[in-house]
Each structure stands twice: as C-alpha cells, then as structure tokens.
Design an enzyme around this catalytic site. Structure first.
Site, PDB file in Angstrom:
ATOM      1  CE  LYS A  47      -4.341  -1.558   1.251  1.00 14.68           C
ATOM      2  NZ  LYS A  47      -4.684  -3.111   1.949  1.00 14.68           N
TER       3      LYS A  47
ATOM      4  CD  GLU B 218     -10.177   4.985   1.629  1.00 13.09           C
ATOM      5  OE1 GLU B 218     -10.241   5.808   1.163  1.00 13.09           O
ATOM      6  OE2 GLU B 218      -9.325   3.435   0.755  1.00 13.09           O
TER       7      GLU B 218
ATOM      8  CB  SER C 226      -0.360  -8.094  -1.079  1.00  9.97           C
ATOM      9  OG  SER C 226      -0.929  -9.413  -0.498  1.00  9.97           O
TER      10      SER C 226
HETATM   11  C1  LIG Z   1      -5.293  -3.718   1.341  1.00  9.68           C
HETATM   12  C2  LIG Z   1      -4.883  -5.384   1.211  1.00  9.68           C
HETATM   13  C3  LIG Z   1      -4.539  -6.129   0.437  1.00  9.68           C
HETATM   14  C4  LIG Z   1      -6.269  -5.820  -0.712  1.00  9.68           C
HETATM   15  O1  LIG Z   1      -6.051  -4.775  -1.630  1.00  9.68           O
HETATM   16  P1  LIG Z   1      -6.121  -4.308  -2.902  1.00  9.68           P
HETATM   17  O2  LIG Z   1      -5.998  -3.541  -3.263  1.00  9.68           O
HETATM   18  O3  LIG Z   1      -6.579  -5.899  -3.591  1.00  9.68           O
HETATM   19  O4  LIG Z   1      -4.049  -5.179  -3.085  1.00  9.68           O
HETATM   20  C5  LIG Z   1      -4.185  -7.057  -0.178  1.00  9.68           C
HETATM   21  N1  LIG Z   1      -2.811  -7.403   0.527  1.00  9.68           N
HETATM   22  C6  LIG Z   1      -2.847  -7.005   1.207  1.00  9.68           C
HETATM   23  C7  LIG Z   1      -1.387  -7.121   2.239  1.00  9.68           C
HETATM   24  C8  LIG Z   1      -3.625  -5.506   1.833  1.00  9.68           C
HETATM   25  O5  LIG Z   1      -2.810  -5.024   2.960  1.00  9.68           O
END
Ligand SMILES: *Cc1c(COP(=O)(O)O)cnc(C)c1O
Length: 400
Positions: A89, A111, A377
């Site tokens: 993020k 948000e 992610s």
């Molecule tokens: C917020 C988040 C997501 C989901 O958000 P996307 O916009 O779909 O990437 C996925 N993995 C992690 C670790 C997150 O913090």
C-alpha cells in the site's frame, strides 16, 4: 484492443466517474493533471528515490524452492511483504501524497477498513508534514485497535463512522462527504484501484513498479522478461493491478486472481464480488457490486479484513468479463491453511490477504517448466492472532 483504460475512463463497460456535481470540477482537475505530474522528471525522481530509500525497493523476487517442488512449477514470490509498513500500500500513498503536494493541496483524507491503508497514509503524512484525517467504520476502530494506535501515533486524526454497519463502505461514504465539503484544499488518497476515474488508473500506475521490477528481475534470473502465470489476491485490486500492469496486454502471460470466498462464494457470507456481484455503481465507479435485487449493498464477509470490500476495481471486472483473467474464489479455511503451509515450507508468514493467492496454487494445473510469479502483498504479523485462533483449519501444520 487494450485492457488499459480508454480515453473516457472506462475498461470495457466498467469504470467512469459517477460523482456528485460538487466534486465534478475537482475530479476533472485531477483527471487533467495526474498524467502530466506522474510523467514529469521531477516527480519520477522524488518518487523513485523514496521508493528506494524509504520503502526499501526493489522488493526481492524470491525463488521458492520447496513450494515449487510441491506445486510442480517454477514459483517465484514477489516480496511486497518486505516493504516499509508491511505491504504494497505504501507504493501508492507515497505517489499520491507527492501528487497532492504538486497540485497545491493542504490537507489529506483517507478511508480505511482494517487500517492498513490508513497506516500507509498516516505514514506519508508524517513524512511530508501534512494534516491527515482518516475515516474508519466504528466497528473496525474497535476490531483493529493496534492500527488505530499506530495511526494516532503517526499524528493522524481518526474519525469513527457509525452510519450503516460501521465498516469500510460507510467509511468511504464519509470520506467522500468530507471531500465534497473541502474540494479545493483537500486531496483524497484512495487506497485501491477503486473510485471514480482517474483513481483506478492512478493507483494502478503507482503500483506498476511491481511489474516493472518483475520484468527486470526475471530477465536477470531466467533470461526471459515474462512469466507464464501471474498470481495475486484481489480486494479492490491494487496489488493485482500493479503485478499485471506491464503484462496486461501480453497474452503469453496468464493472469490468476484470487478473491475472498469467505464461507463460500454462494454462501451469502462472502467477499467474492466477481462471482457473487452484479453491475452497479459504487463509490463513483460502474463495476461489479454485491447488492440486493433493489440495489442495497450487501456487506462483504471474509476472514481477511483487507479483502472485505463489496465492490471490485473496474480493471478486474473487465478482465474477468473478457476472460483475460481467471478468477478463483478462495474460502477462509483454504487461505488459513495456505498461510501455514508457506510458513512451514519457506519460513514466510504471509498476510491473510496474500494467503488467498497462495491457496490458489492448488487449484491450478502447471507444467514443470511453467514460471509462476505470485505477489505476497503483505506480511502476516498483523494476523498472528487470527492464525492461532484458527489452527484447526491448518490441517497437518496446526498440530503444535
Ligand atoms: C489492503 C490489502 C490487500 C487488498 O487490497 P488490494 O487493493 O486488492 O491489493 C491485499 N493484501 C494486503 C496485505 C493488504 O493490506
């Protein structure tokens, strides 16, 4: 034909900018300036420098030997979990705050659901000395106590939202309301590839550093700059959009998206919007939405707070519609089990969101030579409590 945004802000029939009259000029202004800023040498220099020295990029592309053996492919993990603040993020919030400054904005709003995007926004506001207001559903403020404290420590003001169910969709409504009252001086940092055009394209571009690096890293490691498959989880879709950005029109590369099935895509307790949703308008975008027959939003349900969104980015709705992407629904128990598996086979505790992408591996049929790049992610530190309280879902790995 391209799967990138068209000049009207649409991906096929999805996207656009459905905003109230009062925001029209603000959104137009952003639309008319974002590309010019993003493509300027000054922006690129500052953005790349912060990604390197502050975020810690490039993130490694790691060959996962034991997982490769298990799934009969050549599996590489793109390690977004190693970024500052623990997920992808921050790539987006760094870029948007630089854009906000270049556009002369004085105040940041955001948000957040679980608090991950709120923390990433509060972090860059501290870095850039900008006032920061974060809207979060009252229920989430209670559930996500640690992230609330982190945001406060970083200097952000948290405004708990009590309307609706007190979750992410209500927080987003409230952030949009704030934006309507302060359109001239306030920049709204949206956390995923959702919202009115140009946000989905803006966020995808800021996350596209992920696939830019994958290209270079694959070239170095295997002498070819593309994989056979890309895999990522989708909430709103930003880590997936970044992972596929430079390959989206390259049909040699398969795209596998994992959405959160919750208790099952047809169970009524799900966040699998592409499976369970229908065409509607949510938060300024025409996309797939989980809704009742008369258009009331159905609350999303998933063990993973970061995937708990009743909409989906218009990019992904279009990729699914055109069959460019294969979308798999992964249930809570499958995700938890996959998280334990990655932990034991590779020594990496993934975020619950990322665990959905890992669980999708077992639903695929690979050839041994297939090169698969899967984006991790985020890291799982925030999810340890949940993992421990769901040990029974972990099968053989849960006996400790
Ligand atoms: C917020 C988040 C997501 C989901 O958000 P996307 O916009 O779909 O990437 C996925 N993995 C992690 C670790 C997150 O913090």
């Amino acid at each position: 034909m391209s799967y990138q945004v068209d000049n009207k802000g649409y991906y096929g029939e999805y996207g656009g900018a459905y905003v109230p009259e009062i925001l029209y000029a603000t959104v137009e202004n952003l639309k008319n300036h974002y590309l010019e800023v993003l493509e300027s040498d000054e922006f690129k220099k500052e953005y790349m420098q912060l990604l390197r020295d502050y975020v810690g990029r490039p993130s490694p592309l790691y060959y996962a030997r034991r997982m490769s053996e298990k799934y009969g492919c050549q599996l590489y993990l793109k390690r977004e979990d190693l970024n500052h603040t623990g997920a992808h993020k921050i790539n987006n919030t760094i870029g948007q705050i630089l854009l906000a400054k270049k556009m002369g904005k004085k105040r940041i709003i955001a948000e957040t659901g679980a608090g991950q995007h709120g923390v990433a926004t509060a972090t860059v506001c501290a870095l850039m000395d900008m006032p920061c207001v974060v809207y979060q559903g009252a229920l989430d403020v209670e559930r996500q106590h640690t992230n609330v404290e982190r945001m406060k420590m970083l200097g952000a003001e948290i405004r708990p939202v009590t309307s609706g169910n007190g979750t992410l969709k209500d927080a987003t409504n409230e952030a949009i309301r704030d934006w309507c009252c302060h359109p001239a001086d306030t920049f709204y940092i949206i956390g995923s590839t959702v919202g009115p055009h140009p946000y989905p394209d803006l966020v995808a571009r800021l996350q596209s550093i992920i696939s830019e690096e994958i290209k270079q890293q694959l070239q170095e490691k295997i002498g070819r700059d593309y994989p056979d498959f890309l895999m990522a989880c989708v909430g709103g879709g930003s880590n997936a959009a970044g992972t596929i950005y430079h390959y989206i029109d390259d049909e040699r590369v398969g795209i596998i998206l994992a959405e959160a099935g919750g208790l099952g895509a047809d169970s009524g307790h799900t966040a699998a919007t592409i499976h369970a949703g229908s065409l509607g308008i949510l938060h300024g975008s025409r996309t797939l939405v989980m809704q009742t027959a008369d258009g009331q939003i159905i609350e999303a349900e998933s063990i993973s707070a970061g995937l708990d969104y009743p909409g989906i980015g218009p990019i992904h709705a279009n990729l699914a519609d055109k069959k460019r992407a294969t979308v798999l629904s992964i249930n809570d128990d499958e995700a938890v089990k996959a998280a334990y598996e990655l932990t034991r086979l590779e020594g990496i505790i993934p975020a619950l969101e990322s665990a959905h992408a890992i669980a999708a591996l077992q639903k695929m049929q690979f050839k041994p030579s297939d090169v698969v790049v899967l984006t991790v992610s985020g890291r799982g530190d925030k999810d340890v409590e949940t993992y421990l309280s769901h040990k029974e879902m972990a099968g053989e790995y849960g006996n400790f």
